[in-house]
Design a protein around this motif. Structure first.
Motif, PDB file in Angstrom:
ATOM      1  N   TYR A   5       0.809  -1.222   0.000  1.00 18.49           N
ATOM      2  CA  TYR A   5       0.000   0.000   0.000  1.00 18.49           C
ATOM      3  C   TYR A   5       0.842   1.272   0.000  1.00 18.49           C
ATOM      4  CZ  TYR A   5       1.426  -0.640   4.799  1.00 18.49           C
ATOM      5  OH  TYR A   5       2.184  -0.853   5.922  1.00 18.49           O
ATOM      6  N   ARG A   6       2.159   1.153   0.106  1.00 16.78           N
ATOM      7  CA  ARG A   6       3.025   2.316   0.269  1.00 16.78           C
ATOM      8  C   ARG A   6       3.389   2.922  -1.086  1.00 16.78           C
ATOM      9  NH1 ARG A   6       5.256   3.727   4.715  1.00 16.78           N
ATOM     10  NH2 ARG A   6       5.234   1.683   5.686  1.00 16.78           N
ATOM     11  N   ALA A   7       2.730   4.022  -1.450  1.00 19.06           N
ATOM     12  CA  ALA A   7       2.941   4.684  -2.737  1.00 19.06           C
ATOM     13  C   ALA A   7       4.403   5.119  -2.915  1.00 19.06           C
ATOM     14  CB  ALA A   7       2.020   5.886  -2.863  1.00 19.06           C
TER      15      ALA A   7
ATOM     16  N   TRP B  34       6.553   2.324  -4.175  1.00 20.16           N
ATOM     17  CA  TRP B  34       6.327   2.067  -5.604  1.00 20.16           C
ATOM     18  C   TRP B  34       7.026   3.127  -6.457  1.00 20.16           C
ATOM     19  CZ3 TRP B  34       4.771  -2.338  -7.573  1.00 20.16           C
ATOM     20  CH2 TRP B  34       4.024  -3.204  -6.780  1.00 20.16           C
TER      21      TRP B  34
ATOM     22  N   ARG C  30       1.153   2.402 -10.377  1.00 18.65           N
ATOM     23  CA  ARG C  30       0.685   1.881  -9.077  1.00 18.65           C
ATOM     24  C   ARG C  30       0.867   2.926  -7.993  1.00 18.65           C
ATOM     25  NH1 ARG C  30       0.326  -3.612  -7.077  1.00 18.65           N
ATOM     26  NH2 ARG C  30      -0.688  -3.407  -5.059  1.00 18.65           N
TER      27      ARG C  30
ATOM     28  N   ARG D 183      -1.853   5.502  -8.264  1.00 21.22           N
ATOM     29  CA  ARG D 183      -3.156   5.052  -7.775  1.00 21.22           C
ATOM     30  C   ARG D 183      -3.217   5.051  -6.245  1.00 21.22           C
ATOM     31  NH1 ARG D 183      -2.364   1.394 -11.933  1.00 21.22           N
ATOM     32  NH2 ARG D 183      -1.813  -0.295 -10.519  1.00 21.22           N
ATOM     33  N   LEU D 184      -2.087   4.809  -5.605  1.00 17.95           N
ATOM     34  CA  LEU D 184      -2.058   4.712  -4.142  1.00 17.95           C
ATOM     35  C   LEU D 184      -1.826   6.041  -3.439  1.00 17.95           C
ATOM     36  CD1 LEU D 184       0.083   1.474  -3.833  1.00 17.95           C
ATOM     37  CD2 LEU D 184      -2.353   1.715  -3.309  1.00 17.95           C
ATOM     38  N   ASP D 185      -1.276   7.009  -4.143  1.00 13.59           N
ATOM     39  CA  ASP D 185      -0.911   8.283  -3.522  1.00 13.59           C
ATOM     40  C   ASP D 185      -2.114   9.223  -3.498  1.00 13.59           C
ATOM     41  OD1 ASP D 185       0.209  10.645  -2.635  1.00 13.59           O
ATOM     42  OD2 ASP D 185       1.895  10.596  -4.012  1.00 13.59           O
TER      43      ASP D 185
END
Length: 121
Positions: free
Chosen positions: A82-84, A87, A109, A112-114
Motif C-alpha cells: 500500500y506504500r505509494a 512504488w 501503481r 493510484r495509491l498516492d
C-alpha cells in the motif's frame, strides 16, 4: 557531546534505528565517509520501520547498488504493498536499469495509491 547522546539512544530498542541513522549522519559530517553499514544496521533493527529502510535504500541507490536496492524494495512491497512512496522509488530504480515498461507500471501503481496525486477523493 552529540555522539554521547546518540550512544545512549542506541541502547534503547525503541529508538535504536533512529539513533543509528543519526550516528551515520554525524560520522559522515565529521569524516566525510558514508556509513552505509550503520544505515544497513538501522534498517535491520526493525525491517518494517519504513524511515530506516527508506534511508538505507536511498543510500544503496546513491552508491549505484541498484540491484540490492531493487531487492529490498521488493521485500518492502511484499509486506507493505500500500506504500505509494515505495512504488515510486521502485519505478525510479527500474528506470535506472532501463526497465522502462516495469517502471511505468510501478509509477502507475504509485499514482493510484498516492492520495496527494489522486483527484478522485
Amino acid at each position: 557531546e552529540a555522539g554521547q547522546w546518540i550512544a545512549r539512544c542506541e541502547a534503547n530498542r525503541l529508538v535504536r534505528a533512529e539513533a543509528l541513522i543519526n550516528r551515520a549522519v554525524l560520522e559522515s559530517k565529521r569524516t566525510g565517509t558514508a556509513r552505509g553499514d550503520l544505515l544497513r544496521e538501522a534498517a535491520a533493527v526493525n525491517p518494517r520501520f519504513w524511515p530506516a529502510r527508506k534511508r538505507h535504500i536511498q543510500f544503496l541507490l546513491q552508491q549505484g547498488e541498484t540491484e540490492e536496492a531493487l531487492r529490498q524494495l521488493r521485500e518492502v512491497l511484499e509486506t507493505a504493498p500500500y506504500r505509494a512512496e515505495t512504488w515510486g522509488m521502485l519505478a525510479a530504480a527500474l528506470r535506472e536499469i532501463g526497465a522502462s515498461d516495469l517502471a511505468r507500471s510501478a509509477d502507475a501503481r504509485a499514482g493510484r495509491l498516492d492520495l496527494h496525486r489522486s483527484r478522485n477523493f
